[in-house]
Structure formats: C-alpha cells, structure tokens
Design a protein around this motif. Structure first.
Motif, PDB file in Angstrom:
ATOM      1  N   LEU A   1       6.179  35.065 -59.506  1.00 37.56           N
ATOM      2  CA  LEU A   1       4.803  35.357 -58.244  1.00 37.56           C
ATOM      3  C   LEU A   1       4.526  33.935 -58.264  1.00 37.56           C
ATOM      4  CD1 LEU A   1       3.074  36.298 -55.872  1.00 37.56           C
ATOM      5  CD2 LEU A   1       2.210  37.082 -58.454  1.00 37.56           C
ATOM      6  N   TYR A   2       4.840  33.270 -59.666  1.00 36.03           N
ATOM      7  CA  TYR A   2       4.080  31.805 -59.260  1.00 36.03           C
ATOM      8  C   TYR A   2       4.877  31.180 -58.647  1.00 36.03           C
ATOM      9  CZ  TYR A   2       2.885  27.570 -61.783  1.00 36.03           C
ATOM     10  OH  TYR A   2       1.920  26.371 -61.961  1.00 36.03           O
ATOM     11  N   ASN A   3       6.434  31.015 -58.495  1.00 32.80           N
ATOM     12  CA  ASN A   3       7.421  30.289 -57.728  1.00 32.80           C
ATOM     13  C   ASN A   3       7.446  30.478 -56.078  1.00 32.80           C
ATOM     14  OD1 ASN A   3       7.823  28.788 -59.473  1.00 32.80           O
ATOM     15  ND2 ASN A   3       9.275  30.723 -60.427  1.00 32.80           N
ATOM     16  N   ARG A   4       6.911  31.862 -55.952  1.00 31.94           N
ATOM     17  CA  ARG A   4       6.820  32.436 -55.138  1.00 31.94           C
ATOM     18  C   ARG A   4       5.863  31.856 -53.950  1.00 31.94           C
ATOM     19  NH1 ARG A   4       9.091  37.064 -51.891  1.00 31.94           N
ATOM     20  NH2 ARG A   4       8.473  37.052 -50.081  1.00 31.94           N
ATOM     21  N   VAL A   5       4.457  31.731 -54.384  1.00 30.59           N
ATOM     22  CA  VAL A   5       3.064  31.584 -53.915  1.00 30.59           C
ATOM     23  C   VAL A   5       3.522  29.766 -54.050  1.00 30.59           C
ATOM     24  CG1 VAL A   5       2.656  33.258 -54.768  1.00 30.59           C
ATOM     25  CG2 VAL A   5       1.852  31.705 -56.288  1.00 30.59           C
ATOM     26  N   VAL A   6       4.333  28.898 -54.709  1.00 29.45           N
ATOM     27  CA  VAL A   6       4.222  27.565 -54.033  1.00 29.45           C
ATOM     28  C   VAL A   6       4.846  27.182 -52.548  1.00 29.45           C
ATOM     29  CG1 VAL A   6       5.100  25.007 -54.271  1.00 29.45           C
ATOM     30  CG2 VAL A   6       4.749  27.161 -56.636  1.00 29.45           C
ATOM     31  N   GLY A   7       5.197  28.094 -52.719  1.00 32.53           N
ATOM     32  CA  GLY A   7       5.855  27.764 -50.956  1.00 32.53           C
ATOM     33  C   GLY A   7       5.810  28.875 -49.834  1.00 32.53           C
ATOM     34  N   ASP A   8       5.252  30.117 -50.502  1.00 27.93           N
ATOM     35  CA  ASP A   8       4.938  31.505 -49.378  1.00 27.93           C
ATOM     36  C   ASP A   8       3.462  31.426 -49.050  1.00 27.93           C
ATOM     37  OD1 ASP A   8       4.555  34.144 -47.886  1.00 27.93           O
ATOM     38  OD2 ASP A   8       6.345  34.546 -48.958  1.00 27.93           O
ATOM     39  N   ALA A   9       2.936  30.758 -47.275  1.00 26.34           N
ATOM     40  CA  ALA A   9       1.304  31.162 -47.287  1.00 26.34           C
ATOM     41  C   ALA A   9       1.488  32.651 -47.388  1.00 26.34           C
ATOM     42  CB  ALA A   9       1.746  31.136 -45.827  1.00 26.34           C
ATOM     43  N   GLU A  10       1.898  33.936 -46.553  1.00 25.82           N
ATOM     44  CA  GLU A  10       1.850  34.941 -46.633  1.00 25.82           C
ATOM     45  C   GLU A  10       1.470  35.705 -48.613  1.00 25.82           C
ATOM     46  OE1 GLU A  10       2.845  38.969 -44.576  1.00 25.82           O
ATOM     47  OE2 GLU A  10       4.094  38.427 -45.383  1.00 25.82           O
ATOM     48  N   GLN A  11       2.057  35.681 -49.713  1.00 25.80           N
ATOM     49  CA  GLN A  11       1.691  36.064 -50.317  1.00 25.80           C
ATOM     50  C   GLN A  11       1.087  35.255 -51.259  1.00 25.80           C
ATOM     51  OE1 GLN A  11       4.578  38.172 -52.181  1.00 25.80           O
ATOM     52  NE2 GLN A  11       4.294  39.094 -50.369  1.00 25.80           N
ATOM     53  N   ALA A  12       0.848  34.135 -51.061  1.00 26.12           N
ATOM     54  CA  ALA A  12      -0.199  33.053 -51.164  1.00 26.12           C
ATOM     55  C   ALA A  12      -1.322  33.167 -51.509  1.00 26.12           C
ATOM     56  CB  ALA A  12       0.153  31.783 -51.322  1.00 26.12           C
ATOM     57  N   ALA A  13      -2.088  34.279 -49.757  1.00 36.03           N
ATOM     58  CA  ALA A  13      -2.282  34.434 -49.034  1.00 36.03           C
ATOM     59  C   ALA A  13      -3.106  35.765 -49.576  1.00 36.03           C
ATOM     60  CB  ALA A  13      -2.916  34.478 -47.491  1.00 36.03           C
ATOM     61  N   ALA A  14      -2.324  36.878 -50.124  1.00 36.55           N
ATOM     62  CA  ALA A  14      -2.624  38.099 -50.269  1.00 36.55           C
ATOM     63  C   ALA A  14      -3.074  37.811 -52.295  1.00 36.55           C
ATOM     64  CB  ALA A  14      -1.282  38.792 -50.837  1.00 36.55           C
ATOM     65  N   VAL A  15      -2.240  36.691 -52.514  1.00 33.82           N
ATOM     66  CA  VAL A  15      -3.327  36.566 -54.204  1.00 33.82           C
ATOM     67  C   VAL A  15      -4.214  36.043 -54.138  1.00 33.82           C
ATOM     68  CG1 VAL A  15      -2.502  34.994 -56.626  1.00 33.82           C
ATOM     69  CG2 VAL A  15      -0.458  36.199 -55.639  1.00 33.82           C
ATOM     70  N   VAL A  16      -4.942  35.531 -53.142  1.00 34.97           N
ATOM     71  CA  VAL A  16      -6.438  35.121 -53.162  1.00 34.97           C
ATOM     72  C   VAL A  16      -7.097  36.308 -53.077  1.00 34.97           C
ATOM     73  CG1 VAL A  16      -7.920  33.848 -51.643  1.00 34.97           C
ATOM     74  CG2 VAL A  16      -5.531  32.639 -52.597  1.00 34.97           C
ATOM     75  N   ASP A  17      -6.352  37.081 -51.895  1.00 34.92           N
ATOM     76  CA  ASP A  17      -7.029  38.165 -52.227  1.00 34.92           C
ATOM     77  C   ASP A  17      -7.265  39.131 -52.393  1.00 34.92           C
ATOM     78  OD1 ASP A  17      -6.947  37.527 -48.718  1.00 34.92           O
ATOM     79  OD2 ASP A  17      -6.102  38.725 -48.504  1.00 34.92           O
ATOM     80  N   GLY A  18      -6.446  39.306 -54.099  1.00 31.26           N
ATOM     81  CA  GLY A  18      -7.014  40.252 -54.988  1.00 31.26           C
ATOM     82  C   GLY A  18      -7.801  38.804 -55.591  1.00 31.26           C
ATOM     83  N   VAL A  19      -7.330  38.069 -55.739  1.00 30.80           N
ATOM     84  CA  VAL A  19      -8.862  37.026 -56.219  1.00 30.80           C
ATOM     85  C   VAL A  19      -9.956  37.795 -56.145  1.00 30.80           C
ATOM     86  CG1 VAL A  19     -10.013  35.300 -57.480  1.00 30.80           C
ATOM     87  CG2 VAL A  19      -6.645  36.176 -57.369  1.00 30.80           C
ATOM     88  N   LEU A  20      -9.841  37.911 -54.642  1.00 29.56           N
ATOM     89  CA  LEU A  20     -11.390  37.880 -54.467  1.00 29.56           C
ATOM     90  C   LEU A  20     -12.074  39.448 -53.644  1.00 29.56           C
ATOM     91  CD1 LEU A  20     -11.475  35.916 -50.617  1.00 29.56           C
ATOM     92  CD2 LEU A  20     -12.366  35.161 -52.894  1.00 29.56           C
ATOM     93  N   LEU A  21     -10.861  40.207 -54.551  1.00 24.82           N
ATOM     94  CA  LEU A  21     -11.383  42.003 -54.526  1.00 24.82           C
ATOM     95  C   LEU A  21     -11.827  42.236 -55.938  1.00 24.82           C
ATOM     96  CD1 LEU A  21     -11.358  44.716 -52.856  1.00 24.82           C
ATOM     97  CD2 LEU A  21      -8.582  44.351 -53.512  1.00 24.82           C
ATOM     98  N   ALA A  22     -11.187  41.654 -56.841  1.00 27.45           N
ATOM     99  CA  ALA A  22     -11.614  41.461 -58.108  1.00 27.45           C
ATOM    100  C   ALA A  22     -12.979  41.257 -58.627  1.00 27.45           C
ATOM    101  CB  ALA A  22     -10.829  41.352 -59.142  1.00 27.45           C
ATOM    102  N   GLY A  23     -14.329  39.636 -57.767  1.00 29.34           N
ATOM    103  CA  GLY A  23     -14.875  39.607 -57.685  1.00 29.34           C
ATOM    104  C   GLY A  23     -14.784  38.296 -58.564  1.00 29.34           C
ATOM    105  N   GLY A  24     -16.499  37.582 -58.617  1.00 28.56           N
ATOM    106  CA  GLY A  24     -17.173  36.438 -59.331  1.00 28.56           C
ATOM    107  C   GLY A  24     -16.256  34.664 -58.918  1.00 28.56           C
TER     108      GLY A  24
END
Length: 254
Positions: A117-140
């Motif tokens: 996942l670390y390597n994927r989100v270096v260049g994959d904008a969609e997967q990167a955005a999904a990770v960020v959405d998850g961080v936002l969903l968790a709050g804080g």
C-alpha cells in the motif's frame, strides 16, 4: 551546521498470536515514533495493546501502520481494493489502534501505510485518495507519513491534513526518488556501516546515492528503521548514535 533534527520511526507490533517478528521493547528504547501494525498485515489485539503500553511508558509517539488486508503476504503483495472499501478499512485500522493507545494514556498521532500500500500510493492517485478518505473518516486530522512527492501527500495536502516526509537509510532509491522494489537485487542495504553513512547523509545533506549511482535529493522529517531485518535493534542504535555524533537532534515530529 546546527539545528538539524530528525524523527526515527520503526515498524513495530508485527507479530500475530504466538508468532513474533520485531523486538518491540528494545526498539522502543531507540526510536521516537512507533508504526504499529493494526491487524491487517500483522498484529492482533494483544500485541497492539502491549506495544501501545510500552510506547506510552517511554514517551514514544504511536502511529497507525495501515495496510491492505494481507496477513499471509505480510502486506507486501500487490492488491486491487475498491476505493470505498480501502477507505473503510483504513479507518477501521486506525480506530482499532486508537482504543489501545488511549487505554495506555496516549493517542494515535499519525498514519503511515505499509508495504504494498505504501508503494502503491506513491503513484496511484485513486488509492492515495482512498487512504486519505480513511484518515478523514477516522477523524482527528492526523498527519500522514510517506514518501516526499507522493500522490499520498498530494491528496493529504488537498484534504488539509499535515504531511511528514520520510526517508530510508536501509533501502535503495531509484533516480526519481522512489524506492527500488524489494524484489530487485540490492533493494535492501544490509551493510551496517553503509546504512549509518546513508542515514547521516540523508539527514545532514538531504541527499542519497541512488541504485544507478546518481545523487537524489530527499528532504525528510522522519527516518525509517526497519524492525524486521536481522540485527535491527543494534543497527537502530548505531544509526541513532551516528546521527547524534553528527550533531543531529533526534526527536518525534508529531
């Protein structure tokens, strides 16, 4: 040059049931930030609780190391996960760790993807955005630790999340600043003297020699020390001692 500082992070809690991999207690005497496995590539409830308690007792910051759901492959196998599912799973992992961090009198202070996942989100904008959405969903509004210039950091910045650039003293770089894939020869630097030398150069000069021999600029606020390599504790101690001997202040970024 004075006033140089760096955070030292390591991947911890990478065990499951009776199986253990990382020497969490001894590594926590060296690092300033702990990337704790949240159960998807490694880790379980008992391990997460124990590592959070040890980290809190030592004043080490706790980070959620989120991963694809891949226990068998240690989170290092390429996977295709729908964006909504990935976001939910990232939030799930952060939330699980937060329970144990708070019980230990601390909190989850940042998020770092693991492995594939670390390597994927270096260049994959969609997967990167999904990770960020998850961080936002968790709050804080948690800081996101990752490779400088990555799609992950671009997505985090757009969402208003703090980003923390990371470097690796024991991993080979490509000329574009990305990491040489683990399947390639020379991807992991095993010589302790070379790891210390590279670590000091990364922190003091902001450069590293790529696998092809060219100099690469890497400006980072955190340096990763892998906890799953043989002799990891002694290597981590040598790296920290080398940095401090070079006038670098070692302290958590979060």
């Amino acid at each position: 040059m004075s006033g140089v500082s760096i955070d030292l992070n390591a991947d911890l809690g990478e065990g499951f049931g009776r199986w253990t991999l990382t020497d969490d207690e001894r590594l926590l005497s060296v690092v300033t930030s702990a990337n704790v496995a949240c159960g998807f590539h490694a880790g379980d409830a008992v391990t997460m609780r124990r590592v959070c308690e040890l980290a809190a007792a030592r004043g080490v910051r706790i980070g959620a190391q989120v991963s694809y759901r891949d226990l068998a492959g240690f989170g290092r196998r390429a996977m295709d996960v729908p964006a909504a599912e990935l976001a939910a799973e990232v939030a799930y992992q952060i939330g699980a760790l937060e329970v144990f961090a708070r019980a230990a009198g601390s909190r989850v202070a940042y998020v770092k993807p693991h492995g594939a996942l670390y390597n994927r989100v270096v260049g994959d904008a969609e997967q990167a955005a999904a990770v960020v959405d998850g961080v936002l969903l968790a709050g804080g509004g948690l800081p996101v630790l990752g490779l400088p210039g990555s799609r992950l950091h671009e997505a985090a910045e757009r969402a208003g999340l703090p980003v923390v650039a990371e470097a690796f003293g024991d991993r080979a770089y490509r000329a574009d600043g990305s990491l040489l894939p683990r399947g390639r020869e020379g991807a992991v630097v095993h010589d302790p003297d070379a790891v210390v030398e590279r670590s000091v150069a990364l922190v003091r000069a902001g450069t590293v020699t790529a696998h092809c021999g060219t100099a690469v600029s890497v400006r980072a606020r955190s340096l990763c020390l892998h906890g799953d390599t043989p002799g990891a504790v002694e290597l981590a101690r040598r790296v920290r001692a080398g940095l401090e001997a070079a006038g670098v202040t070692v302290g958590a970024f979060a």
